[in-house]
Design a protein around this motif. Structure first.
Motif, PDB file in Angstrom:
ATOM      1  N   ILE A 123       6.045   2.507  -1.722  1.00  0.00           N
ATOM      2  CA  ILE A 123       4.746   3.076  -1.364  1.00  0.00           C
ATOM      3  C   ILE A 123       3.944   3.385  -2.629  1.00  0.00           C
ATOM      4  CG2 ILE A 123       3.571   4.839  -0.001  1.00  0.00           C
ATOM      5  CD1 ILE A 123       5.572   3.123   1.583  1.00  0.00           C
ATOM      6  N   LEU A 124       4.624   3.932  -3.630  1.00  0.00           N
ATOM      7  CA  LEU A 124       3.930   4.305  -4.863  1.00  0.00           C
ATOM      8  C   LEU A 124       3.425   3.090  -5.627  1.00  0.00           C
ATOM      9  CD1 LEU A 124       6.334   7.113  -6.179  1.00  0.00           C
ATOM     10  CD2 LEU A 124       4.107   7.423  -5.093  1.00  0.00           C
ATOM     11  N   GLY A 125       4.210   2.024  -5.646  1.00  0.00           N
ATOM     12  CA  GLY A 125       3.781   0.828  -6.361  1.00  0.00           C
ATOM     13  C   GLY A 125       3.461   1.121  -7.812  1.00  0.00           C
ATOM     14  N   ASP A 126       2.261   0.760  -8.245  1.00  0.00           N
ATOM     15  CA  ASP A 126       1.852   0.954  -9.635  1.00  0.00           C
ATOM     16  C   ASP A 126       1.725   2.423 -10.008  1.00  0.00           C
ATOM     17  OD1 ASP A 126       1.827  -1.713 -10.061  1.00  0.00           O
ATOM     18  OD2 ASP A 126      -0.357  -1.952 -10.076  1.00  0.00           O
ATOM     19  N   TYR A 127       1.672   3.306  -9.041  1.00  0.00           N
ATOM     20  CA  TYR A 127       1.579   4.735  -9.337  1.00  0.00           C
ATOM     21  C   TYR A 127       2.929   5.317  -9.760  1.00  0.00           C
ATOM     22  CZ  TYR A 127      -3.154   4.920  -7.469  1.00  0.00           C
ATOM     23  OH  TYR A 127      -4.502   4.729  -7.259  1.00  0.00           O
ATOM     24  N   TYR A 128       3.988   4.554  -9.573  1.00  0.00           N
ATOM     25  CA  TYR A 128       5.312   5.003 -10.011  1.00  0.00           C
ATOM     26  C   TYR A 128       5.587   4.472 -11.412  1.00  0.00           C
ATOM     27  CZ  TYR A 128      10.366   5.407 -10.467  1.00  0.00           C
ATOM     28  OH  TYR A 128      11.631   5.694 -10.930  1.00  0.00           O
ATOM     29  N   LYS A 133      -7.920   7.718  -7.041  1.00  0.00           N
ATOM     30  CA  LYS A 133      -7.271   8.396  -5.921  1.00  0.00           C
ATOM     31  C   LYS A 133      -6.297   7.449  -5.240  1.00  0.00           C
ATOM     32  CE  LYS A 133      -8.186  11.092  -1.769  1.00  0.00           C
ATOM     33  NZ  LYS A 133      -9.207  11.666  -0.864  1.00  0.00           N
ATOM     34  N   PRO A 134      -5.029   7.853  -5.052  1.00  0.00           N
ATOM     35  CA  PRO A 134      -4.032   6.953  -4.463  1.00  0.00           C
ATOM     36  C   PRO A 134      -4.394   6.579  -3.025  1.00  0.00           C
ATOM     37  CG  PRO A 134      -2.971   8.821  -5.547  1.00  0.00           C
ATOM     38  CD  PRO A 134      -4.432   9.129  -5.491  1.00  0.00           C
ATOM     39  N   PRO A 135      -3.964   5.398  -2.593  1.00  0.00           N
ATOM     40  CA  PRO A 135      -4.232   4.966  -1.214  1.00  0.00           C
ATOM     41  C   PRO A 135      -3.225   5.503  -0.213  1.00  0.00           C
ATOM     42  CG  PRO A 135      -3.131   3.214  -2.400  1.00  0.00           C
ATOM     43  CD  PRO A 135      -3.352   4.329  -3.395  1.00  0.00           C
ATOM     44  N   ARG A 149       9.878   6.539   9.352  1.00  0.00           N
ATOM     45  CA  ARG A 149       9.696   5.677   8.189  1.00  0.00           C
ATOM     46  C   ARG A 149       8.239   5.267   8.066  1.00  0.00           C
ATOM     47  NH1 ARG A 149      13.584   4.915   4.225  1.00  0.00           N
ATOM     48  NH2 ARG A 149      15.623   5.155   5.147  1.00  0.00           N
ATOM     49  N   MET A 150       7.841   4.889   6.893  1.00  0.00           N
ATOM     50  CA  MET A 150       6.460   4.508   6.658  1.00  0.00           C
ATOM     51  C   MET A 150       6.110   3.207   7.363  1.00  0.00           C
ATOM     52  SD  MET A 150       4.631   6.546   5.092  1.00  0.00           S
ATOM     53  CE  MET A 150       3.329   5.383   4.878  1.00  0.00           C
ATOM     54  N   GLN A 172       2.430  10.821   3.966  1.00  0.00           N
ATOM     55  CA  GLN A 172       2.947   9.474   4.153  1.00  0.00           C
ATOM     56  C   GLN A 172       4.183   9.227   3.299  1.00  0.00           C
ATOM     57  OE1 GLN A 172      -0.750   7.492   3.198  1.00  0.00           O
ATOM     58  NE2 GLN A 172      -1.141   6.967   5.350  1.00  0.00           N
ATOM     59  N   LEU A 173       4.186   9.760   2.089  1.00  0.00           N
ATOM     60  CA  LEU A 173       5.373   9.639   1.245  1.00  0.00           C
ATOM     61  C   LEU A 173       6.553  10.372   1.866  1.00  0.00           C
ATOM     62  CD1 LEU A 173       3.752  10.185  -2.272  1.00  0.00           C
ATOM     63  CD2 LEU A 173       4.634   8.034  -1.369  1.00  0.00           C
ATOM     64  N   LYS A 174       6.287  11.540   2.413  1.00  0.00           N
ATOM     65  CA  LYS A 174       7.349  12.336   3.026  1.00  0.00           C
ATOM     66  C   LYS A 174       7.959  11.621   4.224  1.00  0.00           C
ATOM     67  CE  LYS A 174       8.208  16.979   4.822  1.00  0.00           C
ATOM     68  NZ  LYS A 174       7.605  18.286   5.134  1.00  0.00           N
TER      69      LYS A 174
END
Length: 382
Positions: free
Chosen positions: A339-344, A28-30, A6-7, A35-37
């Motif tokens: 994990i994605l936060g605002d990127y999702y 660029k995402p942090p 897990r992350m 890490q997502l995987k």
């Protein structure tokens, strides 16, 4: 394909669900794909032959049941009721067949089983029955996944900069014009894309999904394009013989209209996954694979999410991990959202309202003035 653990990195700030039109970040995402995987349970990447086939059998059982009801009982109904029964059949059968299309799409991503030959066999049969050239689409779609969000290399629904928009587009930027545009897109968009690469990326010569020697394909792929063409021609010949035996109207009612609905949903789903006021596109100076893969949006189609095997509301995860079977995509989405936060990006606007809004707001792309010139946003002012 496995994963582990897990992350441990802190989650990114979550976006309010009330702000679906707020632009997603384009820096660029942090986080990394790795890490997502790791945030996703390992079993989500496991493909089960039995479970995958269960969806095939379930969908085809429904298709057979609705076909049986229509061909056995509709002619016994009094005329007013039969005129109502056929449109209901077309809508339901078209939706279920869209689910069949999605399973074949899964085969094209090698997400159906651990055996490539089995995936290609099932995909070829299912897609051919829906008049889709399986291998031809598989290879162009793979390039779409490799280049999502790129203005130069993406394969489908590639937006144009304002300078390249057709001269008549501004005359269609009104309610009647949008009705015409959406009608043409939903009815003819899919065959026009396959035959003439309409809405696809530009090539230096004529591009067609049925042409083994077209610029879309490499030398090692050409034999399989012939196989795709043979599959479509075989089904087309079967339909010709069926028309000769049953009549054109019978085939149109039983097969033709549901297929038109499949094509319409296919175009609509793809359009809404990649067209949204909040999503950026990138030129070659800014594009990278991860930011491109994140330039897509999950949508809510209500009960149709399940009918379409959740291709509609798990598309972000699908672009990140395209070999993951659809029946694990919901759990994977839940795992990576923190994990994605605002990127999702998720937009729960009903799809028919979103279709109209995007047709109105997303006419071309341009960078913001004085901002990063390699990042393009949808705009509609002529």
């Amino acid at each position: 394909m496995g994963a582990g653990g897990r992350m441990s990195i802190p989650p990114t700030k979550q976006k309010s669900k009330l702000e679906p039109l707020e632009r997603v970040p384009y820096s660029k995402p942090p986080f990394t794909v790795g890490q997502l995987k790791k945030a996703i349970p390992p079993y989500c990447f496991k493909r089960s032959v039995l479970r995958s086939f269960s969806y095939v059998f379930y969908d085809l059982s429904l298709v057979s049941l609705f076909y049986y009801i229509a061909t056995t009982y509709f002619h016994q109904l009094p005329h007013p009721l039969s005129y109502l029964a056929w449109p209901i059949y077309w809508a339901i059968q078209g939706c279920v067949l869209t689910g069949v299309w999605v399973v074949a799409h899964e085969c094209g991503h090698h997400a159906f089983s651990d055996y490539q030959w089995l995936d290609d066999t099932v995909g070829l049969i299912l897609h051919s029955c829906l008049l889709v050239p399986y291998f031809s689409w598989k290879y162009s779609h793979r390039r779409h996944h490799s280049n999502t969000g790129s203005l130069e290399r993406d394969e489908v629904f590639v937006p144009k900069p304002k300078s390249k928009v057709s001269w008549f587009s501004k005359y269609l930027n009104n309610p009647p014009g949008r009705v015409v545009t959406l009608t043409v897109t939903l009815t003819l968009g899919w065959p026009l894309y396959l035959a003439f690469n309409v809405s696809g990326r530009p090539y230096n010569r004529f591009a067609c999904h049925y042409d083994p020697y077209g610029p879309i394909y490499s030398d090692r792929e050409r034999v399989q394009i012939y196989i795709s063409d043979a599959g479509v021609l075989t089904v087309a010949y079967g339909l010709f013989r069926l028309i000769a035996a049953k009549g054109f109207v019978w085939v149109l009612c039983v097969y033709g209209v549901p297929l038109l609905i499949v094509n319409a949903f296919l175009v609509l789903i793809t359009f809404l996954q990649h067209t949204h006021p909040s999503l950026p596109h990138y030129d070659s100076s800014e594009w990278d694979w991860l930011r491109g893969a994140l330039a897509t949006v999950d949508r809510d189609y209500g009960i149709l999410n399940k009918v379409f095997h959740n291709i509609t509301d798990t598309h972000v995860a699908h672009h990140l991990f395209s070999t993951m079977p659809h029946y694990h995509a919901m759990e994977a989405t839940k795992a990576i959202k923190p994990i994605l936060g605002d990127y999702y990006q998720f937009d729960g606007t009903p799809f028919y309202k979103a279709m109209w809004r995007e047709a109105k707001e997303c006419l071309y792309v341009e960078p913001d003035e004085g901002d990063n010139k390699g990042v393009f946003w949808y705009k509609n002012k002529f």
